[in-house]
Design a protein around this motif. Structure first.
Motif, PDB file in Angstrom:
ATOM      1  N   LYS A   6      -6.597  -1.729  -4.448  1.00  0.00           N
ATOM      2  CA  LYS A   6      -5.589  -2.628  -4.353  1.00  0.00           C
ATOM      3  C   LYS A   6      -4.330  -1.573  -4.482  1.00  0.00           C
ATOM      4  N   LYS A   7      -4.279  -0.355  -5.239  1.00  0.00           N
ATOM      5  CA  LYS A   7      -3.297   0.449  -5.549  1.00  0.00           C
ATOM      6  C   LYS A   7      -2.818   1.002  -3.983  1.00  0.00           C
ATOM      7  N   ARG A  10      -1.429  -1.636  -1.823  1.00  0.00           N
ATOM      8  CA  ARG A  10       0.172  -1.882  -2.193  1.00  0.00           C
ATOM      9  C   ARG A  10       0.881  -0.462  -1.590  1.00  0.00           C
ATOM     10  N   SER A  11       0.528   0.672  -1.520  1.00  0.00           N
ATOM     11  CA  SER A  11       1.078   1.905  -1.114  1.00  0.00           C
ATOM     12  C   SER A  11       1.199   1.719   0.396  1.00  0.00           C
ATOM     13  N   GLY A 173       1.613  -5.992  -9.009  1.00  0.00           N
ATOM     14  CA  GLY A 173       0.686  -5.535  -9.977  1.00  0.00           C
ATOM     15  C   GLY A 173       1.151  -5.799 -11.316  1.00  0.00           C
TER      16      GLY A 173
END
Length: 231
Positions: A6-7, A10-11, A173
């Motif tokens: 997910k990180k 998102r990035s 998040g």
């Protein structure tokens, strides 16, 4: 989808959204507003003469601009009366409202971020607010006591990425909206019609949800398409 995945997504989405021009966002947002107007007008909710609408005030860049749908909602020439509710970012420590998260180590309830939604009466009121906080958003002022979730017919929901096949949504998040959906259900044992709004660049092929994540009922995209889920 793991937290690490997910990180990464998102990035990636942050870079994608930075590349979308202001003119493109304006055009897509107007397309989205047109589709939302039809959905809201046709909605058969708790009352034929009113619509309780939850919305949000968009960031300056990289997000659907909600000013177009808000302008329409506050018009006097609609066939119904709009009751508009907008969010304020806060914490359970500040509001004293029920804590919905626990410390994984101790199992004790802990304070955490959450949203309160406040009824707003006009565009002039909104325009009088100054951007503030981490996301530089205009927000309703603090009310005491902080309001519990108001009843909504429809809730217009932001996100970082959406999947139009199953209605999956990924936020930034912090869990603000996931928390509010749960908080709303605790009060009403139901949910509003959840409509995700997305620039076409925010549509992705896969978002694996965690147990607390909430699917959208509909996703309206900046290319003019409306995706109803399981309809």
């Amino acid at each position: 989808m793991s937290m690490a995945a997910k990180k990464v997504l998102r990035s990636h989405m942050r870079q994608v959204l930075k590349a979308v021009s202001g003119e493109d966002i304006r055009t897509q947002s107007q397309q989205i507003s047109q589709q939302l107007q039809s959905i809201i007008s046709d909605y058969k909710g708790s009352s034929p003469s009113t619509r309780n609408i939850g919305c949000f005030l968009s960031m300056e860049q990289g997000e659907v601009d909600t000013k177009y749908i808000l302008e329409w909602l506050f018009q006097d020439n609609n066939d119904f009366t709009s009751h508009v509710f907008l969010p304020r970012c806060t914490t359970t420590k500040q509001t004293g409202q029920v804590k919905l998260r626990t410390d994984l180590g101790t199992g004790h309830q802990i304070d955490h971020p959450h949203l309160t939604f406040h009824q707003v009466d006009s565009l002039n009121t909104i325009n009088s607010w100054s951007p503030q906080g981490k996301y530089q958003l205009r927000e309703p002022p603090l009310e005491t006591p902080s309001p519990l979730p108001p009843f909504m017919d429809i809730m217009i929901v932001p996100g970082v990425a959406f999947n139009v096949d199953n209605g999956a949504r990924m936020g930034w998040g912090a869990g603000y909206y996931d928390d509010f959906f749960k908080r709303y259900n605790l009060k009403y044992q139901s949910k509003p019609l959840l409509i995700g709004v997305a620039l076409k660049e925010q549509i992705v092929s896969n978002i694996e949800l965690e147990p607390h994540d909430q699917f959208m009922d509909c996703i309206v995209v900046g290319d003019g398409n409306v995706h109803w889920i399981n309809k």
